[in-house]
Design an enzyme around this catalytic site. Structure first.
Site, PDB file in Angstrom:
ATOM      1  N   ASN A 119     -10.094 -49.754  -2.611  1.00 12.49           N
ATOM      2  CA  ASN A 119     -10.360 -51.266  -1.906  1.00 12.49           C
ATOM      3  C   ASN A 119      -9.140 -51.807  -2.036  1.00 12.49           C
ATOM      4  O   ASN A 119      -8.394 -52.377  -1.218  1.00 12.49           O
ATOM      5  CB  ASN A 119     -11.457 -51.845  -2.424  1.00 12.49           C
ATOM      6  CG  ASN A 119     -11.740 -53.194  -1.657  1.00 12.49           C
ATOM      7  OD1 ASN A 119     -12.226 -53.198  -0.665  1.00 12.49           O
ATOM      8  ND2 ASN A 119     -11.060 -54.079  -2.412  1.00 12.49           N
ATOM      9  N   SER A 187      -7.271 -52.097 -17.667  1.00 12.27           N
ATOM     10  CA  SER A 187      -8.294 -51.673 -16.832  1.00 12.27           C
ATOM     11  C   SER A 187      -8.032 -51.232 -15.615  1.00 12.27           C
ATOM     12  O   SER A 187      -7.010 -51.439 -15.052  1.00 12.27           O
ATOM     13  CB  SER A 187      -9.406 -52.726 -16.612  1.00 12.27           C
ATOM     14  OG  SER A 187      -8.887 -53.826 -15.442  1.00 12.27           O
ATOM     15  N   TYR A 189      -9.203 -52.232 -12.755  1.00 13.07           N
ATOM     16  CA  TYR A 189      -8.751 -53.612 -12.012  1.00 13.07           C
ATOM     17  C   TYR A 189      -7.297 -53.982 -12.155  1.00 13.07           C
ATOM     18  O   TYR A 189      -6.504 -54.138 -11.208  1.00 13.07           O
ATOM     19  CB  TYR A 189      -9.615 -54.580 -12.080  1.00 13.07           C
ATOM     20  CG  TYR A 189      -9.284 -55.902 -11.770  1.00 13.07           C
ATOM     21  CD1 TYR A 189      -9.020 -56.422 -10.498  1.00 13.07           C
ATOM     22  CD2 TYR A 189      -8.652 -56.980 -12.790  1.00 13.07           C
ATOM     23  CE1 TYR A 189      -8.454 -57.368 -10.170  1.00 13.07           C
ATOM     24  CE2 TYR A 189      -8.230 -58.183 -12.635  1.00 13.07           C
ATOM     25  CZ  TYR A 189      -8.158 -58.545 -11.220  1.00 13.07           C
ATOM     26  OH  TYR A 189      -7.652 -59.667 -10.826  1.00 13.07           O
ATOM     27  N   HIS A 190      -6.971 -54.152 -13.450  1.00 14.71           N
ATOM     28  CA  HIS A 190      -5.695 -54.702 -13.703  1.00 14.71           C
ATOM     29  C   HIS A 190      -4.482 -53.432 -13.150  1.00 14.71           C
ATOM     30  O   HIS A 190      -3.337 -53.983 -12.875  1.00 14.71           O
ATOM     31  CB  HIS A 190      -5.203 -54.769 -15.100  1.00 14.71           C
ATOM     32  CG  HIS A 190      -6.373 -56.149 -15.523  1.00 14.71           C
ATOM     33  ND1 HIS A 190      -7.364 -55.850 -16.409  1.00 14.71           N
ATOM     34  CD2 HIS A 190      -6.084 -57.396 -15.284  1.00 14.71           C
ATOM     35  CE1 HIS A 190      -7.929 -56.976 -16.541  1.00 14.71           C
ATOM     36  NE2 HIS A 190      -6.928 -58.014 -16.148  1.00 14.71           N
ATOM     37  N   LYS A 193      -3.535 -54.232  -9.685  1.00 16.91           N
ATOM     38  CA  LYS A 193      -2.579 -55.347  -9.466  1.00 16.91           C
ATOM     39  C   LYS A 193      -1.061 -54.965  -9.832  1.00 16.91           C
ATOM     40  O   LYS A 193      -0.302 -55.554  -9.141  1.00 16.91           O
ATOM     41  CB  LYS A 193      -3.393 -56.369 -10.410  1.00 16.91           C
ATOM     42  CG  LYS A 193      -4.401 -57.155  -9.958  1.00 16.91           C
ATOM     43  CD  LYS A 193      -4.556 -57.774  -8.620  1.00 16.91           C
ATOM     44  CE  LYS A 193      -5.785 -58.500  -8.413  1.00 16.91           C
ATOM     45  NZ  LYS A 193      -5.814 -59.321  -7.384  1.00 16.91           N
ATOM     46  N   ARG A 249     -18.837 -68.204 -18.914  1.00 14.24           N
ATOM     47  CA  ARG A 249     -20.128 -67.537 -19.376  1.00 14.24           C
ATOM     48  C   ARG A 249     -20.478 -68.182 -20.633  1.00 14.24           C
ATOM     49  O   ARG A 249     -21.783 -68.368 -20.974  1.00 14.24           O
ATOM     50  CB  ARG A 249     -19.731 -66.169 -19.845  1.00 14.24           C
ATOM     51  CG  ARG A 249     -19.942 -65.157 -18.836  1.00 14.24           C
ATOM     52  CD  ARG A 249     -19.291 -63.665 -19.000  1.00 14.24           C
ATOM     53  NE  ARG A 249     -19.842 -63.116 -20.322  1.00 14.24           N
ATOM     54  CZ  ARG A 249     -21.046 -62.511 -20.526  1.00 14.24           C
ATOM     55  NH1 ARG A 249     -21.645 -62.337 -19.287  1.00 14.24           N
ATOM     56  NH2 ARG A 249     -21.233 -61.771 -21.569  1.00 14.24           N
TER      57      ARG A 249
END
Length: 406
Positions: A119, A187, A189-190, A193, A249
């Site tokens: 994605n 991660s 995700y990182h 990027k 949180r």
């Protein structure tokens, strides 16, 4: 300007859309609504009740008289459709939020890792390729993350994107060059990027695209000046272990009488920015576009840094909440320093919002108002970075699960 906001239905995307619309720009949301589908997958909902994006746009028009246009397009998959949209609308600027944004979600399973890479990287590359093919000379502003740098301790400030280095030639002479600051993603995700940075560097030097990459800290807060205009304009608020950011949180945990969950020693230092500052930074970046042929402009989009345990103690002192130290599901250093330069936004006129008690209390009040929507079982962070770490995750910080009696 005519501005396309990719991922404009999201946590930072929506308040950015409202901010730019109120500033007088013609704003188009392009979104596949995947974040709403992920809520369905995880069996969790935003703490704040959200109407459909079409209803939100209708309410904005009713309140302000300004129109926001919505287009259901999956930028990562619908390349030809997006390219046709670009050809027809030719925006002056494109703001790119259209990526799966949660590190824990990206580490849940192999399927989530594959989805995040497919994605995020495809979305970014499709946007760049379409801009070149259509000849649309838009300023591309991308929301990246401070997390590409990792969280190591080297005793030096992280610069804004580029690092001067001396390279020794064969004749022994040294030549100075500026390179992209080395990434050390923590991660999947990182990592995506970090890959974005290389894509941007290539298309800027090869095709002259005008690109700004914003390395953002952790966003906290709920309201902006625009979301306060009507109850149905409220922003989403994630509290679950996958999508809830650490400070938000803590504030929801304090509001519902849940122990503040600090993982590991709590010595991790993180960069933070309030959501109101986030949208303001994006506006400032839009007004400071690089010229064609210039390298990618990189900003560190953050306003302050804090240790996680210090935040927990501050919230506990303010609210009377208890702090619970749990095993860390992330593979990271137990303690780290984080010194970050953010001179460019300060020079452009940003007046930073810091962790003022009034704003923290505002978030707690929002959390209390919608506390009946909380599923307490979804509060713990249970996505392990490795199988070994996952096996040590505490899934019951409150100690309420049934236990076997021997």
């Amino acid at each position: 300007m005519r501005i396309a906001v990719l991922g404009g239905d999201g946590f930072v995307g929506w308040p950015t859309v409202l901010h730019l619309s109120e500033a007088g720009h013609e704003v188009h949301i392009i979104d596949n609504l995947s974040r709403r589908w992920i809520d369905t997958e995880l069996g969790v909902q935003s703490l704040t009740p959200m109407d459909s994006v079409q209803e939100r746009c209708r309410i904005w028009h009713e309140v302000t008289g300004r129109r926001i246009h919505f287009h259901l397009i999956d930028v990562a998959k619908d390349y030809e459709i997006f390219k046709a949209w670009l050809t027809g609308h030719r925006p002056d600027a494109i703001i790119h939020f259209a990526e799966q944004r949660a590190a824990p979600y990206s580490m849940k399973t192999d399927r989530h890792k594959v989805y995040t890479v497919n994605n995020n990287v495809s979305a970014t590359h499709n946007v760049l390729a379409a801009m070149v093919e259509t000849g649309v000379d838009a300023h591309l502003v991308h929301l990246g993350t401070m997390g590409v740098y990792g969280y190591s301790t080297i005793g030096a400030a992280i610069p804004e994107g580029y690092l001067p280095v001396d390279i020794e030639r064969l004749d022994g002479q040294k030549v100075e060059q500026e390179i992209l600051y080395p990434t050390r993603p923590g991660s999947v995700y990182h990592m995506t990027k970090s890959l974005d940075q290389i894509l941007f560097q290539f298309y800027a030097q090869n095709d002259g695209l005008r690109i700004t990459d914003l390395h953002q800290g952790i966003v906290w807060g709920t309201h902006t000046d625009q979301t306060r205009r009507h109850a149905q304009l409220i922003n989403r608020f994630d509290y679950d272990g996958d999508y809830g950011t650490v400070l938000n949180r803590f504030l929801i945990q304090a509001a519902i009488g849940y122990p503040l969950t600090v993982h590991g020693t709590g010595g991790q230092t993180r960069a933070f920015i309030h959501v109101q500052d986030s949208v303001r930074c994006i506006e400032l970046a839009l007004g400071d576009a690089p010229a064609r042929g210039e390298r990618v402009k990189i900003f560190n989009q953050m306003t302050e840094t804090h240790r996680v345990r210090d935040l927990a103690e501050m919230i506990a002192k303010m609210t009377g909440a208890k702090v619970s130290y749990l095993p860390n599901p992330r593979k990271e250093a137990a303690e780290n320093e984080l010194i970050v330069k953010n001179d460019q936004f300060l020079e452009l006129g940003l007046n930073p919002t810091t962790l003022a008690e009034g704003l923290l209390e505002e978030v707690v009040e929002v959390a209390k108002k919608f506390a009946h929507r909380v599923d307490r079982s979804r509060v713990p962070a249970v996505s392990g970075w490795t199988k070994e770490l996952g096996a040590r995750v505490d899934r019951d910080p409150e100690g309420k699960a049934l236990r076997e009696v021997s």
